[in-house]
Design a protein around this motif. Structure first.
Motif, mmCIF file in Angstrom:
data_model
loop_
_atom_site.group_PDB
_atom_site.id
_atom_site.type_symbol
_atom_site.label_atom_id
_atom_site.label_comp_id
_atom_site.label_asym_id
_atom_site.label_seq_id
_atom_site.Cartn_x
_atom_site.Cartn_y
_atom_site.Cartn_z
ATOM 1 N N GLN A 282 19.819 -20.694 -5.208
ATOM 2 C CA GLN A 282 19.516 -22.102 -4.808
ATOM 3 C C GLN A 282 19.552 -23.575 -5.635
ATOM 4 O O GLN A 282 19.750 -24.377 -5.138
ATOM 5 N N GLU A 283 19.651 -23.253 -6.963
ATOM 6 C CA GLU A 283 20.051 -24.215 -7.966
ATOM 7 C C GLU A 283 21.069 -23.836 -8.534
ATOM 8 O O GLU A 283 21.552 -22.642 -8.940
ATOM 9 N N PRO A 284 21.963 -24.891 -9.291
ATOM 10 C CA PRO A 284 23.287 -24.574 -10.148
ATOM 11 C C PRO A 284 22.397 -23.706 -11.668
ATOM 12 O O PRO A 284 21.481 -24.122 -12.045
ATOM 13 N N LEU A 285 23.473 -22.901 -12.067
ATOM 14 C CA LEU A 285 23.176 -22.387 -13.334
ATOM 15 C C LEU A 285 23.567 -23.454 -14.459
ATOM 16 O O LEU A 285 24.465 -24.192 -14.498
ATOM 17 N N GLU A 286 22.676 -23.088 -15.301
ATOM 18 C CA GLU A 286 22.562 -24.192 -16.525
ATOM 19 C C GLU A 286 23.143 -23.497 -17.732
ATOM 20 O O GLU A 286 23.123 -22.382 -18.017
ATOM 21 N N PHE A 287 24.338 -24.301 -18.248
ATOM 22 C CA PHE A 287 24.940 -23.973 -19.478
ATOM 23 C C PHE A 287 24.849 -25.136 -20.471
ATOM 24 O O PHE A 287 24.554 -26.174 -19.974
ATOM 25 N N GLU A 288 25.191 -24.825 -21.602
ATOM 26 C CA GLU A 288 25.126 -25.919 -22.417
ATOM 27 C C GLU A 288 26.145 -27.047 -22.319
ATOM 28 O O GLU A 288 25.712 -28.141 -22.655
ATOM 29 N N GLY A 290 27.220 -27.839 -19.239
ATOM 30 C CA GLY A 290 27.150 -28.357 -17.919
ATOM 31 C C GLY A 290 26.647 -27.544 -17.166
ATOM 32 O O GLY A 290 25.979 -26.496 -17.207
ATOM 33 N N GLN A 291 26.487 -28.144 -15.761
ATOM 34 C CA GLN A 291 25.784 -27.113 -14.558
ATOM 35 C C GLN A 291 27.154 -26.553 -13.998
ATOM 36 O O GLN A 291 27.948 -27.086 -13.802
ATOM 37 N N ALA A 292 26.868 -25.344 -13.549
ATOM 38 C CA ALA A 292 27.765 -24.443 -12.728
ATOM 39 C C ALA A 292 27.280 -24.402 -11.243
ATOM 40 O O ALA A 292 26.385 -23.865 -11.134
ATOM 41 N N PHE A 293 28.074 -24.800 -10.235
ATOM 42 C CA PHE A 293 27.738 -24.762 -8.897
ATOM 43 C C PHE A 293 28.274 -23.594 -8.231
ATOM 44 O O PHE A 293 29.563 -23.368 -8.531
ATOM 45 N N LEU A 294 27.635 -23.056 -7.049
ATOM 46 C CA LEU A 294 28.117 -21.931 -6.323
ATOM 47 C C LEU A 294 29.071 -22.338 -5.505
ATOM 48 O O LEU A 294 28.627 -23.359 -4.584
ATOM 49 N N VAL A 295 30.365 -21.917 -5.325
ATOM 50 C CA VAL A 295 31.218 -22.536 -4.355
ATOM 51 C C VAL A 295 31.755 -21.416 -3.336
ATOM 52 O O VAL A 295 32.254 -21.830 -2.495
ATOM 53 N N LYS A 296 31.710 -20.143 -3.804
ATOM 54 C CA LYS A 296 32.228 -19.122 -2.868
ATOM 55 C C LYS A 296 31.406 -17.943 -3.150
ATOM 56 O O LYS A 296 30.938 -17.714 -4.622
ATOM 57 N N THR A 297 31.236 -16.835 -2.347
ATOM 58 C CA THR A 297 30.685 -15.622 -2.484
ATOM 59 C C THR A 297 31.470 -14.566 -1.874
ATOM 60 O O THR A 297 31.913 -14.601 -0.788
#
Length: 378
Positions: A282-288, A290-297
């Motif tokens: 439901q929320e983007p994954l946090e990396f050092e 930046g943020q990674a957004f889910l675009v495809k499954t």
């Protein structure tokens, strides 16, 4: 048939037979044609005999109408025979499509129990007079259907007559119709009886059943499932398409009946099971970095694709289900992985198959001789 033959052949796919007419005498030879038998059942028990099923036969009539009958004639009957059977009023004529122990399996599938209900009888094998009368009744069906539609339209009834099936003796006809709601066809039955001088039976069917009666080929290139093996039509909703991540395009999801394709339900259970193993993001994954957004499954491959740009598919990176759960657990603890690029490998690219059909693709590769080149240089 060649051009010098005195016989003409017609294929009656509505009843699964061929009609061979001798042009000199006018006699007709009716033969069972298994290739166009709707709702066909392959006899996997052919050659096996069980005494308790010796007298039971499956008889097919027009399109998908079939029934289980018991042989009361005392004659030897086999698959492909034309038989005269018992009907509610008068008699009917059909083709024997199954015999032997496989009929017992069909009886169990259809809930037919000879101990609880009395099965209708096979009177005898069809005689030339029976076949001639049967063919005369069949010849009336198309004209009767067109005239029946005119009579229904004159009464202003909101219904569509899709097919007409005459009984073998020509004294009764079944009118198959489609209607969204309840139809008061009492006056229509009187008009039919007065117009056609037959007994009338009205049978309501759905759009899927009509497609099964007519038959045809689907977009997959195979025979329609409703004409091939489906006898019970379950409800199909757009949620089945959403579960499989299919595009909600009515032109692609609709079958020849105008309704959602029956095959949408075939793999829903597998997709639901695969969905249960995929974590919710439901929320983007946090990396050092930046943020990674889910675009495809990819549901069946159990992979989730992320990008640093929201809604962009330009540069995506795949994560397995376990890796996503692990990163989510780290984010909940306040920890951040270093970068998404180091955690995963890039998504596989599209492989072009052009050239795979070359005729020399099976030849062994020729090895290059480097030694000769070195000798020439010396």
């Amino acid at each position: 048939m060649n051009e010098f033959s005195n016989e003409s052949i017609q294929f009656d796919c509505f009843r699964g037979c061929t009609v061979i007419t001798d042009e000199d005498s006018g006699e007709k030879d009716i033969r069972y044609r298994q290739g166009c038998c709707k709702l066909e059942v392959y006899n996997v028990l052919k050659g096996i005999s069980q005494e308790q099923f010796d007298g039971y036969f499956e008889v097919r009539f027009k399109n998908t109408r079939k029934g289980i009958y018991v042989n009361a004639s005392g004659q030897s009957i086999k698959t492909g025979d034309l038989v005269v059977v018992e009907a509610a009023t008068g008699h009917d004529l059909g083709i024997v499509t199954l015999e032997g122990p496989i009929v017992g399996r069909q009886m169990r599938c259809k809930g037919v129990d000879p101990a609880r209900q009395e099965l209708r009888k096979i009177y005898r094998k069809a005689r030339p007079f029976d076949i001639q009368r049967w063919q005369e009744a069949i010849a009336r069906e198309q004209e009767t259907m067109i005239r029946a539609r005119v009579l229904a339209n004159n009464l202003g009834l909101e219904m569509k007559i899709g097919d007409v099936e005459f009984q073998g003796d020509g004294t009764k006809a079944i009118f198959y119709y489609i209607a969204d709601g309840r139809v008061d066809f009492r006056q229509l039955i009187k008009d039919f009886a007065e117009e056609f001088h037959i007994r009338v039976e009205m049978k309501q069917i759905g759009a899927r059943q009509e497609a099964g009666l007519i038959g045809g080929l689907g977009v997959c290139g195979r025979e329609l499932c409703c004409a091939n093996y489906i006898t019970e039509f379950k409800s199909i909703t757009t949620s089945a398409a959403r579960t499989q991540d299919l595009s909600l395009n009515p032109q692609k999801l609709a079958g020849q009946c105008g309704k959602l394709k029956c095959c949408l339900n075939y793999e829903v259970a597998a997709y639901l099971d695969a969905h249960s193993h995929i974590p919710r993001v439901q929320e983007p994954l946090e990396f050092e970095d930046g943020q990674a957004f889910l675009v495809k499954t990819d549901i069946l491959a159990q992979k989730l694709y992320f990008s640093y740009e929201k809604g962009s598919l330009a540069q995506t990176f795949a994560l397995s289900v376990d890796e996503v759960r692990e990163i989510q657990a780290m984010n909940r603890r306040g920890e951040k992985p270093e970068t998404l690029k180091q955690e995963v490998t890039a998504a596989p690219e599209f492989i072009d198959a052009v050239g795979d059909d070359a005729i020399n693709r099976f030849d062994p590769e020729k090895r290059k001789r480097r030694g000769n080149r070195n000798r020439n240089k010396k």
